[in-house]
Scaffold this active site. Structure first.
Site, short mmCIF file in Angstrom:
data_model
loop_
_atom_site.label_atom_id
_atom_site.label_comp_id
_atom_site.label_asym_id
_atom_site.label_seq_id
_atom_site.Cartn_x
_atom_site.Cartn_y
_atom_site.Cartn_z
N TYR A 145 0.86 -1.20 0.00
CA TYR A 145 0.00 0.00 0.00
C TYR A 145 0.88 1.23 0.00
O TYR A 145 1.83 1.32 0.79
CB TYR A 145 -0.89 -0.02 1.24
CG TYR A 145 -1.76 1.20 1.43
CD1 TYR A 145 -1.53 2.08 2.50
CD2 TYR A 145 -2.82 1.48 0.58
CE1 TYR A 145 -2.34 3.20 2.70
CE2 TYR A 145 -3.63 2.61 0.78
CZ TYR A 145 -3.38 3.46 1.85
OH TYR A 145 -4.19 4.56 2.03
N ASP A 240 9.29 2.67 -0.89
CA ASP A 240 8.30 3.32 -0.04
C ASP A 240 8.67 3.00 1.40
O ASP A 240 8.34 1.93 1.90
CB ASP A 240 6.89 2.85 -0.39
CG ASP A 240 5.86 3.43 0.56
OD1 ASP A 240 4.65 3.19 0.34
OD2 ASP A 240 6.25 4.11 1.53
N LYS A 268 5.12 9.32 8.71
CA LYS A 268 5.06 8.74 10.06
C LYS A 268 6.17 9.26 10.99
O LYS A 268 6.10 10.37 11.51
CB LYS A 268 5.05 7.22 9.93
CG LYS A 268 3.81 6.70 9.15
CD LYS A 268 3.78 5.20 9.09
CE LYS A 268 2.77 4.70 8.09
NZ LYS A 268 1.39 4.65 8.57
P1 KE4 Z 1 -0.62 8.21 4.70
O1 KE4 Z 1 -1.18 8.91 3.47
O2 KE4 Z 1 -1.67 7.40 5.44
O3 KE4 Z 1 0.16 9.15 5.60
O4 KE4 Z 1 0.49 7.17 4.18
C1 KE4 Z 1 0.14 6.21 3.20
C2 KE4 Z 1 1.12 5.05 3.30
C3 KE4 Z 1 2.09 4.94 2.32
N1 KE4 Z 1 3.01 3.94 2.36
C4 KE4 Z 1 2.99 3.03 3.37
C5 KE4 Z 1 4.03 1.93 3.38
C6 KE4 Z 1 2.02 3.10 4.40
O5 KE4 Z 1 2.01 2.16 5.38
C7 KE4 Z 1 1.06 4.13 4.36
C8 KE4 Z 1 -0.05 4.25 5.40
N2 KE4 Z 1 -0.12 3.19 6.33
C9 KE4 Z 1 -1.43 2.93 6.87
C10 KE4 Z 1 -1.30 1.74 7.84
N3 KE4 Z 1 -1.12 0.52 7.17
C11 KE4 Z 1 -2.03 4.11 7.52
C12 KE4 Z 1 -3.23 3.82 8.40
C13 KE4 Z 1 -4.49 4.35 7.77
O6 KE4 Z 1 -4.67 4.27 6.54
O7 KE4 Z 1 -5.32 4.85 8.56
#
Ligand code: KE4
Length: 429
Positions: A145, A240, A268
Site C-alpha cells: 500500500y 516506499d 510517520k
Molecule cells: P498516509 O497517506 O496514510 O500518511 O500514508 C500512506 C502510506 C504509504 N506507504 C505506506 C508503506 C504506508 O504504510 C502508508 C499508510 N499506512 C497505513 C497503515 N497501514 C495508515 C493507516 C491508515 O490508513 O489509517
C-alpha cells in the site's frame, strides 16, 4: 467485560457527521467487528480510552510513535515551535534542519522534499519518476500500500501483460492502465513485465518490507534483484519507506539491507505524530521538481514548523537514545513469547518480525506474500483481537496490518502481552 459506554455514545454521534464515524477506514473495526473505542490520552506505550480503560498499544498511531506517545522531548519541541506561530508558508529554518537530517541519515537521499502525508510522498515520487524517465508505466506489488492516489488504488490484472484494474469506486480505468501489479517476492513476474513493456516502465515502487498485508519479508536476494533489473532497464527503484523509514534502522530498510534506491518515500516517524510526508533521492532526479524542473509538486503546509519540530525531536532522540538496541531486545522477547504462546495453546501461528515490526498470522503455512497472507484464519483473528483487548492489549484492528513496538514498551508490557496471548489463544479452538 470492559465498559465502552462513552465510546459507544461518541461513535453514535460521530456516525452522524463523519462517514463510517472515522477519518480513516481501518479505525472503524470493520475487519474485526464491534465498535472502535475513543482515545483521549496516550503516554508511553499505553493509550487510555474515554471510559478509563488502559491498553498496551502495538499500533503506535500506525508507526510514528516509535519512542512512545507524548514523549517529553517532542511535546516541548512542538510547544516551543507553536509559540512562534503555527505556519508561515515561507521558508523556515526547521525545514533546512529536517532536510539535512534525512539526507545525512538515508543512503539514497541527496535531496528531499517535504509534504503532508505518505500518500502525497508516493504520488509525487511516481510523478517525478515518470517525468524524469519520460515513461508512463509503474510496477507495484499486490499487498503493498502506497496511499490512496488514484493510480495506486489498483488490483492485479490477469498477469504481467495486462494492467491494473481500479480497486476503488471513483477511479477511472484509464487512471490505472499504466500500473502493473505483480506478486511480491516473484522474480520471474518482474522479468516478464519488463520484457513485455520494453523501455516503457518508469519505475518500481515497493515497500522493502511490506507492512500493509500484515508483515512479510523480502526473500534473500529479492531487493537486490529489483535494484539490478531497474538499473538495467534505466527505470527507477522507489522504496516506499513511509513505514520502514527510521523504523528498521536510522537509515531505514535501505541501510539495513544495503540497497540504494533512486527515490525514497517517508512519513510517520519523521513527523513525530504530526501530519507529514517526504520523498527524496538522487539530486539529478530531485532537481526535476518545480521550481527547478518541469515536474510540479506543491503543498500549503509542506515543511510546517510544528511537524518539522516534532519530527526533528523524534529523529534526534532516536539517534541519541540507543532506542534501536532496546527495540531489538523487546522484539526478541515478544516474538519468542508469542511463538511459545501459540505452541502452548496448540494454535498454528506464523509470527513474522523484523526489528520492531511484527505480525502474527493464524495459519500453519509460511507467509511470503499476499496470497500466503490470505490463508490466515480471519475469524480466529477477530476473536483473538477482541480477547486481547479485554486483556488490555491493543493490536491493529485488522489481520492485514503490521504491529509496532516502541522504545517506551517495557519487558513487563511484553510479559503481560505474552501471558494474555497464551490465555486468549487457548479460547480459539
Ligand atoms: P498516509 O497517506 O496514510 O500518511 O500514508 C500512506 C502510506 C504509504 N506507504 C505506506 C508503506 C504506508 O504504510 C502508508 C499508510 N499506512 C497505513 C497503515 N497501514 C495508515 C493507516 C491508515 O490508513 O489509517
Amino acid at each position: 467485560m470492559l465498559s465502552h459506554a462513552k465510546s459507544e455514545q461518541l461513535f453514535a454521534e460521530a456516525l452522524k457527521y463523519i462517514p463510517g464515524g472515522v477519518n480513516s477506514p481501518v479505525r472503524a473495526f470493520r475487519a474485526v467487528g464491534g465498535q472502535p473505542f475513543f482515545v483521549n490520552r496516550a503516554k508511553g506505550a499505553h493509550v487510555f480510552d474515554v471510559d478509563g480503560n488502559e491498553y498496551i498499544d502495538y499500533v503506535g498511531t500506525w508507526g510514528p510513535a516509535i519512542l512512545g506517545h507524548a514523549h517529553p522531548r517532542i511535546i516541548s519541541a512542538v510547544q516551543q515551535a507553536a509559540e512562534q506561530g503555527t505556519s508561515f508558508g515561507i521558508p523556515n529554518p526547521l525545514e533546512v534542519t529536517m532536510a539535512k537530517r534525512v539526507c545525512d541519515a538515508v543512503p539514497g537521499v541527496q535531496k528531499v522534499r517535504m509534504c503532508n502525508s505518505g500518500t502525497e510522498a508516493c504520488m509525487s515520487a511516481i510523478r517525478l519518476a515518470r517525468g524524469f524517465t519520460k515513461r508512463d508505466k509503474i510496477i507495484k506489488f499486490d499487498g503493498c500500500y502506497h496511499g490512496h492516489a488514484d493510480s495506486l488504488l489498483v488490483k492485479a490484472g490477469s498477469g504481467a501483460l495486462t494492467f491494473g484494474n481500479p480497486d476503488s469506486a471513483g477511479v477511472p480505468a484509464a487512471f490505472t492502465q499504466h500500473t502493473i501489479v505483480l506478486p511480491f517476492n516473484d522474480v520471474e513476474a518482474v522479468r516478464a513485465a519488463f520484457a513485455a513493456n520494453k523501455d516503457q516502465i518508469a519505475g518500481i515502487i515497493v515497500e522493502p518490507v511490506p507492512g500493509n498485508a500484515g508483515l512479510y519479508l523480502p526473500k534473500p536476494g529479492y531487493l537486490e534483484f529489483l535494484r539490478e533489473i531497474t538499473a538495467a532497464h534505466e527505470s527507477l527503484l522507489i522504496f516506499d519507506e513511509v513505514m520502514t523509514g527510521f523504523r528498521l534502522s536510522f537509515g531505514g530498510a535501505q541501510k539495513l539491507f544495503g540497497i540504494t534506491p533512486d527515490l525514497s518515500c517517508f512519513g510517520k516517524i519523521i513527523g513525530g505524530g504530526l501530519p507529514v510526508g517526504a520523498f527524496g533521492g538522487r539530486a539529478e532526479i530531485m532537481d526535476y521538481l518545480a521550481p527547478l524542473g518541469p515536474v510540479y509538486q506543491a503543498g500549503t503546509l509542506s515543511g510546517n514548523p510544528l511537524a518539522m519540530a516534532a519530527g526533528i525531536a523524534n529523529l534526534e532522540e532516536l539517534q541519541s537514545s540507543g532506542a534501536y538496541c532496546k527495540l531489538e531486545e523487546l522484539a526478541e522477547q515478544l516474538s519468542a513469547g508469542m511463538r511459545d504462546a501459540a505452541k502452548s495453546a496448540n494454535i498454528p501461528v506464523q509470527f513474522n518480525n523484523i526489528g520492531s515490526m511484527f505480525c502474527g498470522y493464524f495459519t500453519d503455512q509460511p507467509v511470503h506474500n499476499l496470497a500466503d497472507a490470505m490463508h490466515s484464519d480471519r475469524e480466529r483473528f477477530k476473536k483473538y483481537f477482541h480477547g486481547m483487548l479485554e486483556e488490555g492489549v491493543y493490536f491493529a484492528p485488522s489481520q492485514f496490518e503490521a504491529g509496532f513496538i516502541s522504545a517506551a514498551h517495557t519487558p513487563a508490557d511484553i510479559d503481560h502481552t505474552v501471558r494474555a496471548a497464551a490465555k486468549v489463544m487457548k479460547t480459539l479452538h
